[in-house]
Motif scaffolding. Structure first.
Motif, PDB file in Angstrom:
ATOM      1  N   ASP A  88       0.885  -1.172   0.000  1.00 55.27           N
ATOM      2  CA  ASP A  88       0.000   0.000   0.000  1.00 55.27           C
ATOM      3  C   ASP A  88       0.920   1.218   0.000  1.00 55.27           C
ATOM      4  O   ASP A  88       1.453   1.598   1.055  1.00 55.27           O
ATOM      5  CB  ASP A  88      -0.900  -0.019   1.237  1.00 55.27           C
ATOM      6  CG  ASP A  88      -1.819   1.208   1.307  1.00 55.27           C
ATOM      7  OD1 ASP A  88      -1.653   2.128   0.474  1.00 55.27           O
ATOM      8  OD2 ASP A  88      -2.687   1.232   2.204  1.00 55.27           O
TER       9      ASP A  88
ATOM     10  N   LEU B 234       5.806   3.526 -11.040  1.00 53.83           N
ATOM     11  CA  LEU B 234       4.563   2.839 -10.684  1.00 53.83           C
ATOM     12  C   LEU B 234       4.141   3.184  -9.258  1.00 53.83           C
ATOM     13  O   LEU B 234       2.977   3.532  -9.004  1.00 53.83           O
ATOM     14  CB  LEU B 234       4.756   1.333 -10.834  1.00 53.83           C
ATOM     15  CG  LEU B 234       3.544   0.453 -10.510  1.00 53.83           C
ATOM     16  CD1 LEU B 234       2.451   0.648 -11.548  1.00 53.83           C
ATOM     17  CD2 LEU B 234       3.955  -1.026 -10.439  1.00 53.83           C
ATOM     18  N   LEU B 235       5.084   3.102  -8.316  1.00 55.80           N
ATOM     19  CA  LEU B 235       4.747   3.342  -6.912  1.00 55.80           C
ATOM     20  C   LEU B 235       4.459   4.816  -6.631  1.00 55.80           C
ATOM     21  O   LEU B 235       3.577   5.145  -5.826  1.00 55.80           O
ATOM     22  CB  LEU B 235       5.884   2.836  -6.019  1.00 55.80           C
ATOM     23  CG  LEU B 235       6.100   1.315  -6.040  1.00 55.80           C
ATOM     24  CD1 LEU B 235       7.300   0.925  -5.192  1.00 55.80           C
ATOM     25  CD2 LEU B 235       4.864   0.574  -5.559  1.00 55.80           C
TER      26      LEU B 235
ATOM     27  N   ASP C 149       0.949   5.375  -7.950  1.00 54.26           N
ATOM     28  CA  ASP C 149      -0.059   4.785  -7.056  1.00 54.26           C
ATOM     29  C   ASP C 149      -0.252   5.635  -5.808  1.00 54.26           C
ATOM     30  O   ASP C 149      -1.371   5.808  -5.309  1.00 54.26           O
ATOM     31  CB  ASP C 149       0.370   3.375  -6.644  1.00 54.26           C
ATOM     32  CG  ASP C 149       0.130   2.351  -7.746  1.00 54.26           C
ATOM     33  OD1 ASP C 149      -0.648   2.647  -8.658  1.00 54.26           O
ATOM     34  OD2 ASP C 149       0.724   1.252  -7.675  1.00 54.26           O
TER      35      ASP C 149
ATOM     36  N   ASN D 170      -3.951   4.671  -4.601  1.00 52.07           N
ATOM     37  CA  ASN D 170      -4.114   3.231  -4.803  1.00 52.07           C
ATOM     38  C   ASN D 170      -3.485   2.480  -3.629  1.00 52.07           C
ATOM     39  O   ASN D 170      -2.282   2.539  -3.413  1.00 52.07           O
ATOM     40  CB  ASN D 170      -3.453   2.805  -6.120  1.00 52.07           C
ATOM     41  CG  ASN D 170      -3.652   1.320  -6.403  1.00 52.07           C
ATOM     42  OD1 ASN D 170      -4.344   0.622  -5.678  1.00 52.07           O
ATOM     43  ND2 ASN D 170      -3.035   0.846  -7.471  1.00 52.07           N
TER      44      ASN D 170
ATOM     45  N   TYR E  57      -3.441  -0.828  -3.028  1.00 51.84           N
ATOM     46  CA  TYR E  57      -3.185  -2.258  -3.218  1.00 51.84           C
ATOM     47  C   TYR E  57      -2.436  -2.457  -4.524  1.00 51.84           C
ATOM     48  O   TYR E  57      -3.006  -2.415  -5.602  1.00 51.84           O
ATOM     49  CB  TYR E  57      -4.507  -3.025  -3.253  1.00 51.84           C
ATOM     50  CG  TYR E  57      -4.377  -4.540  -3.200  1.00 51.84           C
ATOM     51  CD1 TYR E  57      -4.358  -5.206  -1.983  1.00 51.84           C
ATOM     52  CD2 TYR E  57      -4.339  -5.293  -4.379  1.00 51.84           C
ATOM     53  CE1 TYR E  57      -4.279  -6.593  -1.930  1.00 51.84           C
ATOM     54  CE2 TYR E  57      -4.257  -6.679  -4.338  1.00 51.84           C
ATOM     55  CZ  TYR E  57      -4.220  -7.323  -3.100  1.00 51.84           C
ATOM     56  OH  TYR E  57      -4.148  -8.686  -3.043  1.00 51.84           O
ATOM     57  N   ARG E  58      -1.140  -2.671  -4.429  1.00 47.57           N
ATOM     58  CA  ARG E  58      -0.331  -2.881  -5.618  1.00 47.57           C
ATOM     59  C   ARG E  58       0.416  -4.225  -5.497  1.00 47.57           C
ATOM     60  O   ARG E  58       1.253  -4.410  -4.625  1.00 47.57           O
ATOM     61  CB  ARG E  58       0.685  -1.756  -5.795  1.00 47.57           C
ATOM     62  CG  ARG E  58       1.742  -2.021  -6.865  1.00 47.57           C
ATOM     63  CD  ARG E  58       1.167  -2.269  -8.242  1.00 47.57           C
ATOM     64  NE  ARG E  58       0.423  -1.125  -8.754  1.00 47.57           N
ATOM     65  CZ  ARG E  58      -0.260  -1.128  -9.899  1.00 47.57           C
ATOM     66  NH1 ARG E  58      -0.319  -2.264 -10.606  1.00 47.57           N
ATOM     67  NH2 ARG E  58      -0.902  -0.051 -10.294  1.00 47.57           N
TER      68      ARG E  58
END
Length: 706
Positions: free
Chosen positions: A86, A121-122, A125, A130, A132-133
């Protein structure tokens, strides 16, 4: 004064009783309300929990292990984890200072994307919220999970401050691969949500599965559910272990021998069972079937489930019935003529030979497996009372299931005089193994009873249920029949079975080292309602015949080529496996030839310092022709020559002849995964020496005692 005190006591007692009654009413009301909420308002409160995004969900228990008789793992559960984060949880300082290092580690570990991909990406997110990855679809091992949780930036802060989530997924793993795979079995969810499976995994699922726990989950964006905490609200209870009677060394050897025989004869399938005579314990069970690609795998439990016409191995039961009925002796003779006898028009009984055997004694009828002799004897005694012959077969436990521990035991089929298809040929043909169908396990159980001096035991394969080292339940031998037949019948049958190997259809496996008793079997197979020139072959027996320790049966279905009979196809398999069992488990004196000249010790490869020291201690002459630490030997006359072992830093070393310790040291230093079969020194290795090393590649070492 005494009366006043008694009054006070009664008053106090009355008040106490009233208080107790009130407490009881309150407790009763609370219990009623709790039950009402649980059963009547369960859906309502579940809806409330759902609206708040909370729910208790099942936490799978760790499944118990399936063990061999020495504790070796036949099946176990290995934990793997899905790595999830997360990105919104970590503080700005922790996230910003750790994102670069974390991205590099993710790129190196999963080898799916570069570090820039994970970083972007992180960050994305985190901005979008977001929670939940999934960082990779690849699962991580338990040991890696520990390292990641302790050392990786951001993730080492834990779930509450770093947002890391390790979703556990257990995978069932069989360390010995295809070995006993069909006996170990499997478990899966059926189409209707029910549990289906085979083998021990299915038969002992109740003991293995444990008790599932519960953990509180919360719902996040996208409808996903994630655990609120790593600690479950209701902890799961691990399943029990089940310890089998399987001897893994014999299992491995029997698998290899049967596999070789099936390939040699291009057969459809084969099975083997080894049973301990005095207990009924199954020490080995192999089931191999031919796949479409021509290879053989453990695909079906032929030994336990396959019901078929057994052929001449059933003659043991026929002669047991004849001897119990009385009126014949082993010295009596019967005319078998030219190997043919017409019972009725068109119903001709034939022997395996084209020339016939002529006049034979009862002993010789059994030894030569004469179909004509056997069927004439049975027909002469039981023709007017076929029901009595059928009852004998029932008494010998060949009709009803044995009640084996594994589910799916085959159900025998047998013709009776009440059947519409029963005819005058039914009894003669049944006496030689037709018009009845039974499992190999049922056949072996009868032979084991003869070996065990008439005491018939129920075969079993699980001996203990364990919780760690604590025994929960023990399974002991179960006697099906304390006396399967009279003493005189038993002695005659034992003599007849020995005669088959010494003088009859299995004399090709006669041995001077130890005695074998047994019977060959060859049955024509029915295809499209007609008997064909294809065969179901078998050999059942026990050893040593003079002091039986083990009984066994080999079955090979539809061998092709020049050898198609039980004596030439199955008996050699029996003998080869029996040789191994005798060497390993049965103490016997072995003559030593004192005239043998002294030979050099078994030194082939290893560490130079160790081997050279050993050679000096033994007073052996050596010559150095090596540069490296690891060497191989060459023998020149009475001199051992040390030469360099093949294999450099990036190539697979030659471990043949090494001790297991040396071989593992070399191979694991090359980051190879080592699988070991057998005992002793390395005989062969699955990856050729000098091959380029691939990190993590499995290499199988086959060991053999020198």
């Amino acid at each position: 004064m005494q009366t006043k005190k008694r009054g006070v006591k009664r008053n106090i007692l009355s008040k106490a009783q009233i208080c107790f009654f009130l407490v009881f009413l309150v407790a009763l009301a609370a219990t009623f309300k709790l039950g009402y909420i649980q059963f009547s308002e369960d859906d309502h409160w579940a809806d409330v929990a759902d609206k708040r995004g909370l729910r208790f969900r099942k936490v799978e228990a760790t499944r118990g292990n399936i063990l061999a008789d020495n504790g070796a793992l036949l099946s176990t559960s290995i934990p793997f984890y899905k790595l999830i984060i997360d990105p919104t949880v970590a503080s700005d300082d922790k996230f910003n200072s750790g994102i670069d290092s974390l991205s590099i580690l993710l790129s190196k570990y999963f080898k799916e994307h570069n570090k820039a991909y994970y970083k972007n990406l992180l960050i994305s997110d985190r901005k979008k919220g977001n929670k939940y990855r999934v960082l990779s679809t690849k699962l991580i091992k338990h040991k890696d999970r520990k390292i990641i949780a302790k050392t990786w930036p951001i993730l080492r802060e834990g779930r509450n401050r770093g947002g890391v989530i390790f979703e556990k997924e257990e995978s069932r793993f069989k360390p010995y691969g295809d070995l006993a795979r069909r006996t170990v079995g499997f478990l899966r969810e059926g189409k209707e949500g029910n549990t289906v499976g085979k083998g021990l995994e299915y038969s002992f699922n109740k003991e293995l599965e444990g008790l599932n726990g519960q953990a509180l989950y919360k719902r996040i964006a996208g409808g996903r559910w994630i655990p609120m905490d790593e600690v479950a609200a209701i902890r799961s209870v691990d399943g029990y272990d089940i310890k089998t009677t399987i001897d893994i060394d014999i299992q491995e050897y029997a698998h290899e021998v049967l596999h070789t025989a099936l390939k040699k004869h291009d057969a459809n399938s084969g099975s083997f069972i080894l049973m301990e005579v005095s207990t009924g314990q199954i020490k080995s069970i192999v089931n191999l079937g031919k796949s479409r690609n021509g290879n053989y795998y453990e695909d079906y439990n032929y030994a336990i489930q396959h019901v078929t016409e057994p052929g001449s191995t059933i003659k043991l039961a026929s002669f047991m019935a004849l001897l119990e009925e009385g009126g014949i002796s082993l010295e009596d003779s019967i005319e078998t003529g030219q190997g043919k006898y017409e019972f009725y028009e068109g119903a001709v009984m034939k022997d395996a030979t084209s020339y016939g055997y002529g006049k034979l004694t009862v002993q010789e009828v059994f030894e030569k497996s004469s179909n004509v002799g056997t069927s004439l004897l049975v027909d002469s005694v039981f023709k007017e009372k076929p029901d009595k012959f059928i009852n004998y077969l029932k008494d010998f436990h060949l009709v009803d299931p044995l009640g084996f521990q594994m589910k799916g035991e085959g159900v025998s089929r047998i013709s009776t005089p009440d059947d519409e298809k029963w005819s005058g040929t039914s009894l003669p043909w049944m006496s030689i193994g037709y018009e009845l169908a039974i499992t190999p396990l049922q056949v072996l159980t009868l032979y084991n009873a003869v070996a065990n001096n008439g005491r018939m035991l129920k075969p079993y394969i699980v001996e203990e249920i364990l919780q760690g080292n604590h025994e929960i339940k023990e399974y002991e031998p179960v006697v099906l029949d304390s006396k399967i037949c009279s003493k005189s019948t038993l002695e005659n049958l034992q003599k007849m079975l020995v005669g088959v190997v010494e003088n009859g259809t299995a004399r090709n496996i006669y041995s001077e080292d130890y005695s074998i008793a047994g019977k060959t079997g060859t049955a024509q197979k029915v295809k499209s309602g007609k008997y064909t020139k294809t065969y179901f072959t078998s050999f059942a027996g026990y050893f040593p015949a003079d002091d039986p320790k083990y009984s066994a049966i080999v079955v090979i279905d539809e061998p092709r080529g020049d050898e198609q009979y039980g004596g030439t196809v199955c008996a050699p398999v029996f003998k080869e496996i029996a040789d191994r069992v005798v060497i390993k488990h049965i103490d016997r004196f072995i003559e030593v030839n004192e005239d043998l000249e002294m030979t050099l010790p078994y030194i082939k490869a290893g560490n130079y310092q160790d081997l050279n020291l050993l050679s000096k201690e033994l007073g052996l002459q050596t010559l150095d022709q090596h540069k490296n630490e690891w060497v191989r030997t060459q023998v020149q006359g009475d001199t051992i020559v040390w030469v360099d072992n093949r294999g450099g830093r990036q190539t697979v070393p030659d471990t043949r002849g090494m001790t297991l310790k040396d071989a593992i040291y070399l191979l694991e230093n090359q980051s190879m995964k080592v699988k070991v079969l057998g005992e002793g020194r390395v005989q062969t290795q699955s990856v050729a020496p000098g091959t380029k090393v691939v990190k993590g590649r499995e290499i199988v070492l086959k060991l053999q005692k020198s």
